[in-house]
Write an enzyme that holds these catalytic residues in place. Structure first.
Site, PDB file in Angstrom:
ATOM      1  N   LYS A 196      43.013  40.505  43.407  1.00 43.80           N
ATOM      2  CA  LYS A 196      42.580  39.837  42.182  1.00 43.80           C
ATOM      3  C   LYS A 196      41.304  39.038  42.434  1.00 43.80           C
ATOM      4  O   LYS A 196      40.303  39.175  41.708  1.00 43.80           O
ATOM      5  CB  LYS A 196      43.677  38.905  41.662  1.00 43.80           C
ATOM      6  CG  LYS A 196      43.318  38.231  40.341  1.00 43.80           C
ATOM      7  CD  LYS A 196      44.286  37.119  39.996  1.00 43.80           C
ATOM      8  CE  LYS A 196      43.883  35.830  40.686  1.00 43.80           C
ATOM      9  NZ  LYS A 196      44.625  34.646  40.204  1.00 43.80           N
ATOM     10  N   ASP A 214      45.385  38.866  36.372  1.00 43.78           N
ATOM     11  CA  ASP A 214      45.990  37.534  36.495  1.00 43.78           C
ATOM     12  C   ASP A 214      47.213  37.464  35.587  1.00 43.78           C
ATOM     13  O   ASP A 214      47.636  38.474  35.009  1.00 43.78           O
ATOM     14  CB  ASP A 214      44.965  36.446  36.174  1.00 43.78           C
ATOM     15  CG  ASP A 214      44.638  36.351  34.689  1.00 43.78           C
ATOM     16  OD1 ASP A 214      45.022  37.271  33.920  1.00 43.78           O
ATOM     17  OD2 ASP A 214      43.995  35.365  34.281  1.00 43.78           O
TER      18      ASP A 214
END
Length: 328
Positions: A196, A214
């Site tokens: 991420k 997320d």
């Protein structure tokens, strides 16, 4: 003559038997159909949503139309619906951008690591002090951990985050000559950096497409039934297959911005949502337009954003910069 008469009698009997059988079958079918009608459940009232995605979260309540859940939706229909949602969100958030303040890849990778388990706003209020004191990887790598901990205390989990940012700074100095690498396989080797974080850096510091999965992104793509996956890596793969690679970074911004401003985790502002006609989860939140408006956050609700130094396009669109730490 006797044989002919016998044959004729047998034929008549056979025809009569067939007619009787057909009649019995018809009676049985009618009975089954009648029973099925009696047992059929009462249809539930259809959920309604705004007919057209005109919702720029202001103005009169739009007309109503039935929203059909995409059960049994074909792959082609899913791709079309997903891309249309992204286009609608691009119209709503034309100024969408990463909500972490940064001037270079080093600042962005550090800020993204610090954003775990806290808001981008809190990170933006904290990093000015950090980067003023330690402007380069070399400076942060040689820092006193206790001093860094004191600066990062407002971000939460400050001891673990101090260890990560000092560790990644040392790795940058020792393994990459003090420069943030521009490859996924190198970024994920840095302490505290996962896929991420790596995609945030690649997409926004290097212009290389990536999907940022997320918590907001995960929640919304499941609400929209783009995927049923729960593992971030599998979500990334599933959503990436729905869009051209060139769309990935902006798609991430659009979805995350929508999750922060309108499609909240506990109480989505459904009545103020511009993509309500395309959403199978419409009705999970407040559907009354006036009540929904009161749930809007950041610039959609007339409040400051998360960046102290947002892009000019955001300010031109009416967005307000966030206050510094300790202000107000």
């Amino acid at each position: 003559m006797k044989k002919a008469g016998a044959k004729k009698t047998a034929s008549v009997q056979k025809t009569a038997a067939k007619k009787t059988a057909v009649k019995k079958t018809a009676v049985k079918k009618a009975a089954v159909k009648k029973a099925a009608v009696k047992k059929a459940p009462v249809a539930k009232k259809a959920v309604v949503a705004p007919k057209k995605a005109t919702a720029r979260v202001s103005g009169a309540a739009p007309a109503k139309a039935v929203v059909h859940p995409p059960s049994g939706e074909s792959r082609t229909a899913l791709v079309r619906r997903a891309r249309r949602i992204n286009r609608e969100l691009a119209d709503v958030y034309p100024y969408a951008h990463p909500e972490l303040d940064f001037d270079n890849p080093f600042q962005l990778v550090v800020a993204t690591v610090l954003s775990a388990q806290t808001t981008d706003l809190r990170v933006n209020q904290t990093t000015p002090s950090l980067f003023t004191r330690y402007p380069t990887p070399e400076d942060l790598a040689a820092a006193d951990p206790e001093e860094v901990e004191e600066i990062l205390r407002p971000c939460g989990f400050f001891r673990a985050k101090t260890k990560s940012v000092i560790g990644l700074s040392k790795a940058l100095v020792e393994d990459f000559g003090g420069e943030v690498p521009g490859r996924l396989e190198d970024l994920v080797k840095l302490p505290g950096v996962g896929r991420k974080t790596a995609f945030v850096v690649l997409g926004n510091a290097f212009g290389r497409p990536g999907i940022t999965v997320d918590t907001h992104f995960q929640r919304l793509v499941r609400r929209w039934q783009w995927t049923a996956e729960t593992d971030p890596d599998k979500i990334e793969a599933a959503i990436g297959a729905l869009f051209p690679k060139s769309d990935w970074t902006d798609l991430s911004h659009h979805v995350i911005w929508h999750g922060r401003r309108i499609c909240h985790a506990r109480k989505p502002a459904c009545g103020a949502c511009p993509i309500a006609p395309l959403c199978p989860a419409y009705g999970e939140g407040e559907t009354d337009p006036e009540k929904a408006k009161k749930l809007l956050k950041y610039e959609k609700g007339g409040f400051p954003g998360q960046r102290l130094r947002p892009p000019q396009a955001y300010l031109d669109a009416g967005g307000k910069p966030a206050p510094p730490l300790g202000a107000g």
